[in-house]
Design a protein around this motif. Structure first.
Motif, mmCIF file in Angstrom:
data_model
loop_
_atom_site.group_PDB
_atom_site.id
_atom_site.type_symbol
_atom_site.label_atom_id
_atom_site.label_comp_id
_atom_site.label_asym_id
_atom_site.label_seq_id
_atom_site.Cartn_x
_atom_site.Cartn_y
_atom_site.Cartn_z
ATOM 1 N N THR A 75 1.015 4.294 -1.394
ATOM 2 C CA THR A 75 0.135 5.092 -2.248
ATOM 3 C C THR A 75 0.844 5.550 -3.504
ATOM 4 O O THR A 75 0.293 5.501 -4.613
ATOM 5 C CB THR A 75 -0.397 6.310 -1.465
ATOM 6 O OG1 THR A 75 -1.159 5.842 -0.348
ATOM 7 C CG2 THR A 75 -1.262 7.185 -2.349
ATOM 8 N N GLN A 76 2.096 5.993 -3.364
ATOM 9 C CA GLN A 76 2.839 6.468 -4.535
ATOM 10 C C GLN A 76 3.030 5.356 -5.554
ATOM 11 O O GLN A 76 2.965 5.587 -6.770
ATOM 12 C CB GLN A 76 4.191 7.042 -4.121
ATOM 13 C CG GLN A 76 4.975 7.670 -5.273
ATOM 14 C CD GLN A 76 4.179 8.759 -5.988
ATOM 15 O OE1 GLN A 76 3.674 9.683 -5.350
ATOM 16 N NE2 GLN A 76 4.057 8.647 -7.300
ATOM 17 N N VAL A 79 -0.234 4.985 -7.363
ATOM 18 C CA VAL A 79 -0.427 6.114 -8.273
ATOM 19 C C VAL A 79 0.417 5.940 -9.534
ATOM 20 O O VAL A 79 -0.063 6.130 -10.664
ATOM 21 C CB VAL A 79 -0.089 7.444 -7.565
ATOM 22 C CG1 VAL A 79 0.044 8.581 -8.577
ATOM 23 C CG2 VAL A 79 -1.154 7.774 -6.528
ATOM 24 N N GLU A 116 -5.989 9.417 -3.860
ATOM 25 C CA GLU A 116 -4.850 9.698 -4.735
ATOM 26 C C GLU A 116 -4.912 8.880 -6.022
ATOM 27 O O GLU A 116 -4.550 9.367 -7.093
ATOM 28 C CB GLU A 116 -3.539 9.437 -3.990
ATOM 29 C CG GLU A 116 -3.207 10.477 -2.940
ATOM 30 C CD GLU A 116 -3.005 11.856 -3.548
ATOM 31 O OE1 GLU A 116 -2.044 12.033 -4.324
ATOM 32 O OE2 GLU A 116 -3.824 12.762 -3.253
ATOM 33 N N VAL A 117 -5.380 7.664 -5.931
ATOM 34 C CA VAL A 117 -5.547 6.854 -7.140
ATOM 35 C C VAL A 117 -6.696 7.406 -7.986
ATOM 36 O O VAL A 117 -6.601 7.469 -9.213
ATOM 37 C CB VAL A 117 -5.778 5.370 -6.788
ATOM 38 C CG1 VAL A 117 -6.167 4.567 -8.034
ATOM 39 C CG2 VAL A 117 -4.528 4.770 -6.151
ATOM 40 N N ALA A 120 -5.332 10.334 -9.772
ATOM 41 C CA ALA A 120 -4.429 9.915 -10.849
ATOM 42 C C ALA A 120 -5.203 9.346 -12.035
ATOM 43 O O ALA A 120 -4.735 9.424 -13.172
ATOM 44 C CB ALA A 120 -3.440 8.883 -10.329
#
Length: 225
Positions: A75-76, A79, A116-117, A120
């Motif tokens: 995920t990071q 992002v 999360e995206v 972002a």
């Protein structure tokens, strides 16, 4: 219902995502985009800034695929990729769902990854690719509902790189799963005006195609999405 070719221009995301694309290819692609009047293009992250430079004076949006084309990045990573693409001029985000998490029934992970995206992207239109050719019908519906719950704007059928693609049956299935007020983007294998017309009639309100010029001009193309 007949879909006018002029109307298709407004809903087609013209794409050039092949891994061997050169800067010269991107320049020609952007010139075609301007000539035919498409409103949004999708290019790989490396070319976002160059495409933005060429297209922004014409009010044409540059979109970017995130987690492409397998979806297995953390995920990071997705992002970070999203934020960098936005700094380079990206105005739409098409991310690939975490297929492994979906297959493992880790639905909270799938939702977190998407959310999360979306966060972002700071309000940019965000579409989530489910890669329908790799899923069962039940998984397609589950994925679509998770996407709605995660705050994205569209469910998208496929990348076109991992088998499968947009089918009338899948578009109808996704439209039924997400309801009338959520976006459905069909991509993968849409080559002709007739293909596009059938997909729109089935419920798609956006189309991703590397064959966009052939679709609106009535020609033929061997391009790969």
């Amino acid at each position: 219902m007949q879909v006018k070719k002029h109307d298709l221009i407004h809903i087609i995301d013209y794409t050039l995502l092949k891994p061997t694309v050169s800067k010269t290819d991107i320049k020609g692609f952007c010139q075609e985009t301007i000539e035919y009047g498409f409103k949004t293009v999708f290019v790989n992250p490396y070319y976002v800034s160059y495409a933005y430079e060429l297209l922004s004076p014409h009010n044409i949006k540059v979109g970017v695929p995130i987690g492409f084309s397998l979806g297995g990045a953390t995920t990071q990573t997705k992002v970070t990729e999203t934020k960098e693409a936005m700094k380079n001029g990206a105005e739409e985000i098409d991310m690939l769902i975490n297929l492994g998490a979906l297959k493992s029934h880790e639905f909270d992970v799938v939702k977190y990854d998407i959310a999360e995206v979306v966060k972002a992207s700071e309000g940019l239109t965000t579409k989530v690719i489910i890669e329908n050719g790799l899923l069962t019908d039940e998984e397609k519906v589950t994925a679509a509902k998770l996407i709605v719950e995660s705050g994205a704007d569209f469910v998208k059928t496929a990348t076109g790189f991992n088998g499968g693609g947009a089918t009338v049956e899948d578009v109808k299935r996704l439209r039924s799963a997400v309801g009338d007020d959520f976006g459905v983007k069909a991509a993968g294998g849409i080559r002709t005006y007739e293909d596009a017309e059938a997909i729109v009639e089935a419920g798609a309100d956006r189309i991703g195609a590397s064959d966009a010029v052939a679709i609106v001009s009535g020609g033929t193309s061997n391009a790969a999405y």
